[in-house]
Design a protein around this motif. Structure first.
Motif, PDB file in Angstrom:
ATOM      1  N   TYR A 254      -3.779-127.548  69.800  1.00 46.88           N
ATOM      2  CA  TYR A 254      -4.395-126.265  69.350  1.00 46.88           C
ATOM      3  C   TYR A 254      -4.045-125.086  70.454  1.00 46.88           C
ATOM      4  O   TYR A 254      -3.070-125.672  71.435  1.00 46.88           O
ATOM      5  N   GLN A 256      -4.951-121.569  72.694  1.00 48.39           N
ATOM      6  CA  GLN A 256      -6.069-120.610  73.255  1.00 48.39           C
ATOM      7  C   GLN A 256      -5.817-119.195  72.622  1.00 48.39           C
ATOM      8  O   GLN A 256      -5.127-118.498  73.466  1.00 48.39           O
ATOM      9  N   ARG A 262     -10.032-121.081  69.730  1.00 55.97           N
ATOM     10  CA  ARG A 262      -8.863-121.867  69.752  1.00 55.97           C
ATOM     11  C   ARG A 262      -8.444-121.919  68.265  1.00 55.97           C
ATOM     12  O   ARG A 262      -9.047-122.054  67.497  1.00 55.97           O
ATOM     13  N   TYR A 264      -6.481-124.452  65.867  1.00 56.82           N
ATOM     14  CA  TYR A 264      -6.035-125.721  65.561  1.00 56.82           C
ATOM     15  C   TYR A 264      -5.073-126.120  64.519  1.00 56.82           C
ATOM     16  O   TYR A 264      -5.439-125.450  63.454  1.00 56.82           O
TER      17      TYR A 264
END
Length: 353
Positions: A254, A256, A262, A264
């Motif tokens: 993931y 940020q 986030r 993924y």
């Protein structure tokens, strides 16, 4: 009235008049049978033991007053009645004389009494004396002092003189984590020690532990053979192992994107692994023939492991996408350096020469 009838020799059982003496005989018989059935050594162990005796040189024997002349140095078989008393055998040549007292041991079936009702089998075997049994094989070295003997025949010199072994592990092809082609060479140093070097060329598998795998494993193992039978060696060893490997795996990451969000995703990437292991083993070597040897061992030790993702950007964070109690795939491919436990189980076929 019932008490008077009992003392007169009769009583009622289930509404039927029964003779008490006849009934008591059946009760004692049933109790006796129950005890015999529950006493393992009394039932399984026989009255006699066949003891084969061999010496390091051609010797003659005296047993129970009878003399046996043995010029061929072949094992001699004596039949002895099982007892708690030692078996006395005199051994002599033209130059030497020796007396050996062969001690009895508890028969293996004796310990099955642990499962008998209220452990009653132990008491029965104590009363009957059938818990004792003499060793099946006895080896005597005429040069050793005192009452010295071994309850087994040592390994034949034709096997001891084969100091070299070349072997391979037929199960290494089928491993899921580190499949490979493993070959080894062992050199014996006398009767007690040996050094083994093993090399494994790692192979690829279509899984998350070996996809497009390349690498090798090198192991150096020092062995101590603490017991050698006719065709079998038992050993303790310490194995030092180095493994270097690269392979591809689908890893969950993931990033940020914002402080509250986030992103993924899963990406296939190259993984590099380096292991250093130190593992004690306990094992067995068995000679199927004069040249063919089968070996297996088990061990538990420590492993220093370093796993890296060399082509992954620093802002990628690896995580586990599996809700299982332990995610083996995640911990195997996770980028980290750590010390972990190591379990070794192996099977090997070797050619001795």
């Amino acid at each position: 009235m019932d008490l008077w009838r009992f003392f007169k020799g009769k009583f009622y059982l289930g509404g039927t008049l029964v003779n008490s003496k006849h009934n008591m005989r059946h009760i004692f018989l049933l109790i006796g049978l129950a005890w015999l059935v529950s006493s393992c050594a009394t039932v399984i162990n026989g009255n006699y033991s066949q003891v084969r005796i061999k010496s390091d040189e051609a010797v003659n024997y005296i047993y129970e007053g009878d003399t046996v002349i043995n010029k061929l140095n072949e094992p001699i078989t004596f039949v002895a009645r099982n007892s708690r008393e030692p078996l006395k055998v005199s051994i002599f040549t033209e130059e030497k004389t020796k007396q050996v007292y062969i001690l009895p041991k508890k028969a293996p079936a004796y310990w099955l009494n642990t499962f008998s009702p209220y452990l009653s089998g132990y008491l029965v075997d104590e009363i009957t004396g059938k818990k004792w049994k003499y060793p099946r094989k006895v080896y005597i070295n005429m040069d050793l002092p005192g009452n010295s003997y071994t309850p087994f025949f040592p390994m034949d010199n034709t096997l001891r003189l084969r100091k070299n072994k070349i072997g391979f592990n037929p199960l290494s092809f089928a491993l899921a984590y580190h499949p490979g082609v493993e070959i080894s060479y062992e050199r014996l140093h006398g009767d007690k020690f040996g050094t083994q070097i093993s090399y494994t060329h790692l192979l690829a598998r279509d899984n998350e532990y070996a996809r497009n795998a390349k690498g090798f494993k090198l192991t150096i193992e020092e062995k101590y053979f603490f017991r050698s039978y006719e065709q079998t060696r038992l050993f303790l060893s310490l194995a030092a192992e180095f493994l270097h490997k690269t392979h591809d795996a689908d890893i969950d990451f993931y990033t940020q994107t914002t402080p509250d969000e986030r992103f993924y995703f899963t990406e296939r990437t190259k993984i590099e692994k380096t292991f250093y292991s130190l593992t004690p083993h306990i094992g067995i070597q068995h000679y199927l023939s004069k040249n063919l040897v089968v070996e297996t061992y088990f061990g538990m030790g420590l492993r220093y492991r370093k796993t890296t993702h060399p082509y992954i950007p620093e802002n990628y964070s690896n995580y586990s996408n599996d809700w299982a109690w332990i995610d083996i795939e995640y911990y195997s491919n996770k980028q980290e350096t750590r010390v972990s436990g190591n379990i070794d189980i192996s099977f090997k076929l070797s050619w001795a020469f």
